[in-house]
Scaffold this motif. Structure first.
Motif, mmCIF file in Angstrom:
data_model
loop_
_atom_site.group_PDB
_atom_site.id
_atom_site.type_symbol
_atom_site.label_atom_id
_atom_site.label_comp_id
_atom_site.label_asym_id
_atom_site.label_seq_id
_atom_site.Cartn_x
_atom_site.Cartn_y
_atom_site.Cartn_z
ATOM 1 N N ALA A 103 -32.860 9.376 -85.617
ATOM 2 C CA ALA A 103 -32.982 10.822 -85.451
ATOM 3 C C ALA A 103 -33.205 11.102 -83.979
ATOM 4 O O ALA A 103 -33.909 10.361 -83.296
ATOM 5 C CB ALA A 103 -34.140 11.373 -86.269
ATOM 6 N N ILE A 117 -40.787 16.286 -87.997
ATOM 7 C CA ILE A 117 -39.379 16.516 -88.310
ATOM 8 C C ILE A 117 -38.515 15.350 -87.848
ATOM 9 O O ILE A 117 -37.542 14.978 -88.512
ATOM 10 C CB ILE A 117 -38.892 17.848 -87.691
ATOM 11 C CG1 ILE A 117 -37.472 18.180 -88.156
ATOM 12 C CG2 ILE A 117 -38.967 17.813 -86.176
ATOM 13 C CD1 ILE A 117 -37.352 18.425 -89.629
ATOM 14 N N THR A 139 -36.404 13.170 -90.490
ATOM 15 C CA THR A 139 -34.952 13.091 -90.310
ATOM 16 C C THR A 139 -34.489 11.647 -90.224
ATOM 17 O O THR A 139 -33.461 11.258 -90.804
ATOM 18 C CB THR A 139 -34.530 13.862 -89.043
ATOM 19 O OG1 THR A 139 -34.970 15.212 -89.147
ATOM 20 C CG2 THR A 139 -33.022 13.836 -88.876
ATOM 21 N N GLU A 184 -34.703 10.137 -93.719
ATOM 22 C CA GLU A 184 -33.563 10.568 -94.540
ATOM 23 C C GLU A 184 -32.312 9.770 -94.183
ATOM 24 O O GLU A 184 -31.557 9.330 -95.060
ATOM 25 C CB GLU A 184 -33.320 12.058 -94.331
ATOM 26 C CG GLU A 184 -32.168 12.620 -95.162
ATOM 27 C CD GLU A 184 -31.922 14.090 -94.875
ATOM 28 O OE1 GLU A 184 -30.892 14.607 -95.356
ATOM 29 O OE2 GLU A 184 -32.723 14.716 -94.178
ATOM 30 N N ASN A 227 -28.873 11.131 -87.500
ATOM 31 C CA ASN A 227 -28.828 12.581 -87.638
ATOM 32 C C ASN A 227 -29.473 13.238 -86.421
ATOM 33 O O ASN A 227 -30.476 12.745 -85.904
ATOM 34 C CB ASN A 227 -29.578 13.042 -88.898
ATOM 35 C CG ASN A 227 -28.875 12.629 -90.174
ATOM 36 O OD1 ASN A 227 -27.649 12.616 -90.236
ATOM 37 N ND2 ASN A 227 -29.650 12.280 -91.193
ATOM 38 N N VAL A 261 -31.550 16.315 -84.611
ATOM 39 C CA VAL A 261 -32.573 17.311 -84.925
ATOM 40 C C VAL A 261 -32.341 18.500 -84.010
ATOM 41 O O VAL A 261 -32.320 18.364 -82.786
ATOM 42 C CB VAL A 261 -33.986 16.747 -84.697
ATOM 43 C CG1 VAL A 261 -35.042 17.837 -84.895
ATOM 44 C CG2 VAL A 261 -34.241 15.580 -85.640
#
Length: 331
Positions: free
Chosen positions: A284, A294, A298, A301, A317, A319
């Protein structure tokens, strides 16, 4: 009533007293030239008084390149240099007060590296003119090394030698604050040893510990920059902090780590596909406007996406900061 003779005798006594102090001490005059270099200072530094008296070469006793000592900063009024020059220091509220600092010194002549606690105190004439600065030194090396050892024990994972969860949690908060101030990306990698429960069931917990140590060494070997941090996040999960690295850069590091572990060719024995020990990694990256939670969520995930996609792979991913519309909706 004191006469000039009495004052001269007083000065002579003060000089002799300093010479015989057990505390390493030297004195600079207002032009930063050495006027006293006592015997304890000679013993500490390996530099004799005749080599430095009347010169500004006192720095040579402590450092291998020219730089100010604490007394110099006080004479010159350069206290803004203290943060750059010393590991820790005090700042006086006015020029009549002394300074205290601590620092590692390479001690070229003595051929040993020492951690010194340093005090510098000004001497003024009756009309308030600075006439000299006295600098005293204390060898704090043993205490500093003990402090560093305790800090390492508190912040290192006992099994793998990587930073522990506590150290990671502290570091990510600090890195998030820095990234917010600079508006730069912070990247987090979460890595999980694939099918580790099956590995433990097959080989036993002792071999499982050996596997984690070997994987940790492979991960740490791929972390090249000062300021990056590899940590054992918990169980068979590892975390890597990459300040000022965007998603593309984070994915490169993650792939390098994944490939390094696969290249170990550690027999697994418990995998359904018969393959070796491998990692799944979630990445992330972004400016962490909302703090570390967060970023970690992330990355977590992305890690589970990598596992669902077949393991031994990297998924990343970005952010992004919520738009004003999203923030109003959430509110």
């Amino acid at each position: 009533m004191y006469t000039e003779t009495h004052l001269d005798l007083g000065r002579t006594f003060a000089v002799r007293l300093m010479q015989h102090l057990v505390v390493p001490t030297f004195v600079l005059d207002a032009t930063r030239r050495v006027v006293i270099w006592n015997r304890a200072c000679e013993r500490l530094t390996g530099v004799g008084a005749p080599e430095v008296l009347g010169t500004r070469d006192h720095w040579r006793a402590f450092y291998d390149t020219p730089r100010y000592c604490l007394a110099d900063t006080l004479i010159l009024g350069r206290t803004e240099e203290l943060t750059r020059l010393y590991d820790s220091h005090t700042v006086p509220s006015d020029n009549t007060l002394g300074l205290s600092a601590e620092n590692w010194c390479v001690m070229p002549r003595a051929a040993k590296r020492l951690y010194l606690a340093i005090d510098a105190g000004p001497i003024f004439s009756e009309d308030g003119t600075l006439i000299a600065v006295v600098e005293t030194l204390r060898d704090m090396t043993e205490q500093k090394l003990a402090q560093m050892a305790l800090h390492s024990l508190a912040n290192r994972d006992g099994l793998t030698g990587l930073a522990n969860r506590r150290a990671f949690d502290t570091a990510i908060v600090a890195d998030c604050q820095q990234a917010q101030r600079d508006t730069t990306a912070l990247s987090v990698l979460l890595a999980d040893v694939d099918h580790f429960k099956a590995y433990n069931d097959t080989h036993g917990h002792q071999k499982g510990d050996e596997c984690l140590r070997t994987v940790a060494q492979a991960i740490e070997a791929q972390i090249f920059r000062q300021g990056d941090l590899a940590a054992r996040y918990g169980g068979e999960e590892f975390a890597i902090l990459l300040p000022n690295v965007d998603l593309a850069g984070a994915l490169q590091v993650a792939e390098r780590v994944r490939a390094a572990v696969e290249a170990l060719h550690l027999p697994h024995g418990g995998r359904p596909d018969g393959g070796p020990v491998t990692l799944s990694i979630g990445a992330a990256s972004g400016v962490p406007w909302d703090g570390p939670d967060i970023l970690i969520a992330t990355a977590d995930e992305a890690l589970y996406t990598a596992k669902r996609a077949g393991r031994n792979r990297v998924v990343g991913n970005a952010v992004t900061r919520p738009t004003l519309v999203e923030e109003l909706y959430e509110a």
